[in-house]
Design a protein around this motif. Structure first.
Motif, PDB file in Angstrom:
ATOM      1  N   THR A  83       0.847  -1.196   0.000  1.00 49.70           N
ATOM      2  CA  THR A  83       0.000   0.000   0.000  1.00 49.70           C
ATOM      3  C   THR A  83       0.883   1.246   0.000  1.00 49.70           C
ATOM      4  N   HIS A  84       0.214   2.379  -0.110  1.00 48.66           N
ATOM      5  CA  HIS A  84       0.871   3.684  -0.007  1.00 48.66           C
ATOM      6  C   HIS A  84      -0.041   4.455   0.948  1.00 48.66           C
ATOM      7  N   ALA A  85       0.225   4.321   2.256  1.00 54.53           N
ATOM      8  CA  ALA A  85      -0.741   4.757   3.269  1.00 54.53           C
ATOM      9  C   ALA A  85      -1.173   6.208   3.078  1.00 54.53           C
ATOM     10  N   ILE A 230       9.246  -3.221  -4.567  1.00 55.05           N
ATOM     11  CA  ILE A 230       9.231  -2.640  -5.919  1.00 55.05           C
ATOM     12  C   ILE A 230       7.929  -3.002  -6.626  1.00 55.05           C
ATOM     13  N   HIS A 231       7.453  -2.129  -7.523  1.00 51.88           N
ATOM     14  CA  HIS A 231       6.352  -2.485  -8.429  1.00 51.88           C
ATOM     15  C   HIS A 231       6.968  -3.253  -9.593  1.00 51.88           C
ATOM     16  N   LEU A 232       6.368  -4.371  -9.984  1.00 49.05           N
ATOM     17  CA  LEU A 232       6.974  -5.185 -11.045  1.00 49.05           C
ATOM     18  C   LEU A 232       5.915  -5.814 -11.950  1.00 49.05           C
ATOM     19  N   THR A 318      -3.819  -4.113  -0.881  1.00 44.22           N
ATOM     20  CA  THR A 318      -4.886  -3.254  -1.388  1.00 44.22           C
ATOM     21  C   THR A 318      -4.360  -2.266  -2.412  1.00 44.22           C
ATOM     22  N   ASP A 319      -3.030  -2.022  -2.394  1.00 45.92           N
ATOM     23  CA  ASP A 319      -2.432  -0.873  -3.066  1.00 45.92           C
ATOM     24  C   ASP A 319      -2.944   0.385  -2.359  1.00 45.92           C
ATOM     25  N   GLY A 320      -2.563   1.549  -2.813  1.00 44.44           N
ATOM     26  CA  GLY A 320      -2.994   2.780  -2.144  1.00 44.44           C
ATOM     27  C   GLY A 320      -4.491   3.012  -2.289  1.00 44.44           C
TER      28      GLY A 320
HETATM   29 ZN    ZN Z   1       1.508   0.545  -5.599  1.00 46.48          ZN
END
Ligand code: ZN
Length: 453
Positions: A83-85, A230-232, A318-320
């Motif tokens: 996530t990106h809180a 990392i996003h991949l 969840t991701d951001g």
């Molecule tokens: Zn993300």
């Protein structure tokens, strides 16, 4: 740690412990998949000391504090592996777009103008509130000013694997990737060894970083023995970038840099071949599956059944909140299970039990933390939640695991406990000022709106 607090009561031979959570159906998610219909968990200090029937726990332990979980499920706290809180403050800012347009037209410009230490603190508090209220006890984060994320995470009482972002272009907390690496180094030194925070390095993605910077970020995490996030292989655009620039797949490119290895958590992993999956398995890379964000941005469906068949550690995320648009891990479990049934036209493709494991023990494995969290077992950290099963929506209950995945919502969580500390009790927040956090978030929304005009 446990011994220092252990006191044996002279009268009845019971050992005094700090907390007993009792009377609920305990779903342990341990190796034997033990479910105790009327069970209890004894906690002393930061750790679980016993998981057993309510009767056996009552015979052996007396809690200085007790939570009655009758009519509830007692479950390991959920683990959000990506996530990106702070992006909770961008919730609903821009919808119905593909990733690259969403990032380049809305998110990166909004971040350039709005992100500051104050923004990150307010956003993290909002996300922490939502996570505690919906049963998440550990989250992996990638963002800017990560020391602010860490301080707010500690104040909320949550557990975090927190990655300082490294990205090629100038961002709010670093003019150059070299500045970002210096920040990440200082961040790791400041938080390494913290009981709740695992500092990490978060190189954004191969399409936003050059090879030398990717290598430098990975070297930094290896030097400190901390995770790399990392996003991949998130989109077909990323595959095209890798093909055009490096004549290889995203996974093969990172592998050619010597980037992949244990301690790397790759978010998404959607556009991968069988050969890529074999590389991820061979290198011991964990994968975070984010079905709601992937579906909303129309990025594609990760081959989760293939990952599981290949024995790759896959957790759930969840991701951001800007691309989901909430942080409810129960919803993530349900959507993951439905998505893979749908795309494979096979109702067994991702069953309830596997979805629950992805939100708990498999997520812990993907983060390399399965000896500490992810199941209810003696000697693990006391990260647990209780969930009401009394409503119309949960009645009747034939199979608790079925309900956890197919009917429960985050709002059904009643108690959230992390590292032995009660953060929410009967839905009352004990570490955070809910009204103040919500008011502050509404104020920030006005500033964000002005920034993206
Ligand atoms: Zn993300």
């Amino acid at each position: 740690m446990v011994g220092a607090l252990a006191v044996v009561s002279a009268q009845n031979g019971q050992r005094q412990v700090s907390l007993v959570v009792t009377g609920g159906t305990v779903v342990t998610v341990d190796a034997a998949n033990r479910v105790l219909p009327v069970g209890a968990v004894a906690v002393d200090g930061t750790d679980i000391v016993a998981v057993d029937t309510a009767e056996n726990i009552a015979r052996q332990f007396r809690g200085r504090d007790t939570i009655d979980a009758t009519g509830q499920i007692i479950l390991p706290g959920l683990i959000n592996t990506h996530t990106h809180a702070a992006m909770a403050l961008f919730r609903g800012l821009a919808d119905d777009l593909a990733l690259m347009e969403w990032l380049n037209r809305y998110i990166f410009p909004a971040e350039a103008r709005a992100v500051s230490p104050e923004f990150v603190r307010a956003g993290t508090r909002l996300a922490a509130l939502e996570m505690i209220q919906s049963g998440t006890t550990t989250f992996a984060d990638m963002y800017y000013f990560e020391e602010e994320v860490a301080n707010e995470t500690k104040a909320a009482g949550l557990r975090g694997v927190l990655g300082q972002t490294i990205i090629q272009f100038p961002v709010a907390d670093a003019k150059t990737p070299a500045d970002g690496l210096v920040r990440a180094d200082a961040f790791i030194k400041a938080f390494k060894g913290d009981p709740l925070i695992t500092p990490a390095v978060a190189p954004h993605a191969l399409y936003t970083l050059d090879g030398p910077t990717l290598r430098a970020a990975r070297d930094l995490s290896r030097r400190h023995n901390v995770p790399t996030l990392i996003h991949l292989a998130e989109t077909r655009d990323e595959v095209q970038v890798a093909q055009e620039r490096f004549k290889s797949s995203p996974v093969a490119y990172l592998d050619s840099l010597g980037f992949l290895g244990p301690g790397v958590l790759a978010a998404h992993g959607i556009w991968v071949s069988d050969a890529d999956i074999a590389v991820l398995k061979a290198r011991g890379v964990g994968v975070s599956h984010n079905p709601e964000s992937n579906m909303k941005l129309a990025s594609g469906a990760a081959p989760v059944p293939a990952y599981i068949r290949a024995d790759v550690n896959v957790g759930l995320g969840t991701d951001g909140a800007a691309s989901n648009n909430d942080l409810d891990m129960f919803e993530a479990m349900r959507v993951a299970s439905l998505l893979h049934k749908h795309v494979t036209v096979d109702p067994r493709a991702l069953g309830a039990h596997t979805a629950l494991e992805m939100a708990t023990i498999r997520g812990a494995r993907a983060l390399g933390m399965d000896r500490l969290i992810g199941s209810l077992e003696a000697r693990k950290h006391a990260d647990l939640i209780t969930i009401s099963m009394r409503g119309a929506r949960q009645t009747p209950m034939y199979d608790p695991v079925s309900h956890l995945v197919y009917v429960v919502r985050g709002d059904d969580v009643q108690n959230t406990i992390v590292n032995g500390k009660v953060l929410m009790r009967n839905r009352k927040m004990l570490t955070l000022d809910e009204a103040a956090i919500l008011a502050e978030a509404r104020e920030w929304a006005a500033k964000v709106r002005a920034a993206v005009k």
